[in-house]
Design a protein around this motif. Structure first.
Motif, PDB file in Angstrom:
ATOM      1  N   GLY A   1      -5.949 -24.053  -7.124  1.00  0.00           N
ATOM      2  CA  GLY A   1      -5.011 -23.642  -8.159  1.00  0.00           C
ATOM      3  C   GLY A   1      -5.592 -22.758  -9.240  1.00  0.00           C
ATOM      4  O   GLY A   1      -4.974 -22.571 -10.282  1.00  0.00           O
ATOM      5  N   SER A   2      -6.766 -22.188  -8.985  1.00  0.00           N
ATOM      6  CA  SER A   2      -7.371 -21.316  -9.997  1.00  0.00           C
ATOM      7  C   SER A   2      -8.150 -20.179  -9.330  1.00  0.00           C
ATOM      8  O   SER A   2      -8.591 -20.297  -8.187  1.00  0.00           O
ATOM      9  N   CYS A   3      -8.274 -19.093 -10.060  1.00  0.00           N
ATOM     10  CA  CYS A   3      -9.051 -17.950  -9.579  1.00  0.00           C
ATOM     11  C   CYS A   3      -9.499 -17.141 -10.789  1.00  0.00           C
ATOM     12  O   CYS A   3      -8.717 -16.902 -11.710  1.00  0.00           O
ATOM     13  N   THR A   4     -10.752 -16.748 -10.781  1.00  0.00           N
ATOM     14  CA  THR A   4     -11.273 -15.856 -11.818  1.00  0.00           C
ATOM     15  C   THR A   4     -11.681 -14.554 -11.165  1.00  0.00           C
ATOM     16  O   THR A   4     -12.451 -14.546 -10.195  1.00  0.00           O
ATOM     17  N   MET A   5     -11.129 -13.461 -11.696  1.00  0.00           N
ATOM     18  CA  MET A   5     -11.444 -12.109 -11.223  1.00  0.00           C
ATOM     19  C   MET A   5     -12.136 -11.357 -12.356  1.00  0.00           C
ATOM     20  O   MET A   5     -11.959 -11.673 -13.535  1.00  0.00           O
ATOM     21  N   ARG A   6     -12.896 -10.338 -11.973  1.00  0.00           N
ATOM     22  CA  ARG A   6     -13.627  -9.495 -12.932  1.00  0.00           C
ATOM     23  C   ARG A   6     -13.284  -8.045 -12.647  1.00  0.00           C
ATOM     24  O   ARG A   6     -13.119  -7.659 -11.485  1.00  0.00           O
TER      25      ARG A   6
ATOM     26  N   TYR B   1      -2.651 -13.920  -7.998  1.00  0.00           N
ATOM     27  CA  TYR B   1      -2.541 -13.884  -6.529  1.00  0.00           C
ATOM     28  C   TYR B   1      -3.600 -14.795  -5.911  1.00  0.00           C
ATOM     29  O   TYR B   1      -3.302 -15.607  -5.027  1.00  0.00           O
ATOM     30  N   GLY B   2      -4.831 -14.696  -6.385  1.00  0.00           N
ATOM     31  CA  GLY B   2      -5.902 -15.552  -5.881  1.00  0.00           C
ATOM     32  C   GLY B   2      -5.630 -17.020  -6.148  1.00  0.00           C
ATOM     33  O   GLY B   2      -5.869 -17.878  -5.286  1.00  0.00           O
ATOM     34  N   ALA B   3      -5.108 -17.339  -7.333  1.00  0.00           N
ATOM     35  CA  ALA B   3      -4.803 -18.741  -7.662  1.00  0.00           C
ATOM     36  C   ALA B   3      -3.712 -19.293  -6.749  1.00  0.00           C
ATOM     37  O   ALA B   3      -3.794 -20.429  -6.287  1.00  0.00           O
ATOM     38  N   VAL B   4      -2.712 -18.462  -6.467  1.00  0.00           N
ATOM     39  CA  VAL B   4      -1.641 -18.889  -5.550  1.00  0.00           C
ATOM     40  C   VAL B   4      -2.221 -19.146  -4.162  1.00  0.00           C
ATOM     41  O   VAL B   4      -1.982 -20.198  -3.558  1.00  0.00           O
TER      42      VAL B   4
END
Length: 144
Positions: free
Chosen positions: A39-44, A72-75
């Motif tokens: 349920g989480s995503c960190t992008m840079r 999108y990554g968290a989904v």
């Protein structure tokens, strides 16, 4: 096992592969995946001539793209490899002008669902805890 301990349904390497296959502009635009959890995503996104704007800051469209990609990554961290999950709604509030340095977009799902997932993204400059933008959005998830 709590949701904090649950592994993501899509591994970072698989998410990167999905992005490279379906959205090659992501890596070319200076975006990268930092972390994924359930349920989480960190992008840079890197600070560069491509992501900057007049005034020595990161452009609004770059911050919007960072928020959208992180969400999108968290989904996908909850639904798995579903490349056809799409943004159905996204709102962003620019809180302050970020300096021209890399930004992090930290997304988390607030309300998962079978067909829709709702979440938020805090965007901040790398090495600075104070947010420069806050976004919320909904993703439509194809069923079947």
């Amino acid at each position: 096992m709590t949701s904090q301990e649950r592994p993501p349904a899509l591994a970072i390497a698989d998410f990167i592969h999905l992005l490279d296959e379906h959205m090659p502009q992501v890596r070319a635009g200076g975006f990268s995946v930092v972390d994924m959890g359930w349920g989480s995503c960190t992008m840079r996104v890197a600070a560069s001539e491509r992501t900057s704007r007049a005034g020595g800051t990161i452009s609004g469209p770059t911050m919007f793209a960072l928020a959208d990609l992180a969400l999108y990554g968290a989904v996908l961290s909850q639904v798995g490899n579903v490349p056809l999950a799409v943004t159905s709604d996204m709102n962003i509030h620019f809180l302050r002008k970020p300096p021209l340095r890399p930004l992090l977009g930290e997304a988390r799902i607030l309300k998962p669902g079978k067909r829709l997932a709702y979440g938020e993204v805090l965007i901040r400059s790398e090495d600075d805890p104070v947010p420069v933008a806050h976004a919320t959005g909904t993703y439509a998830i194809p069923v079947g």
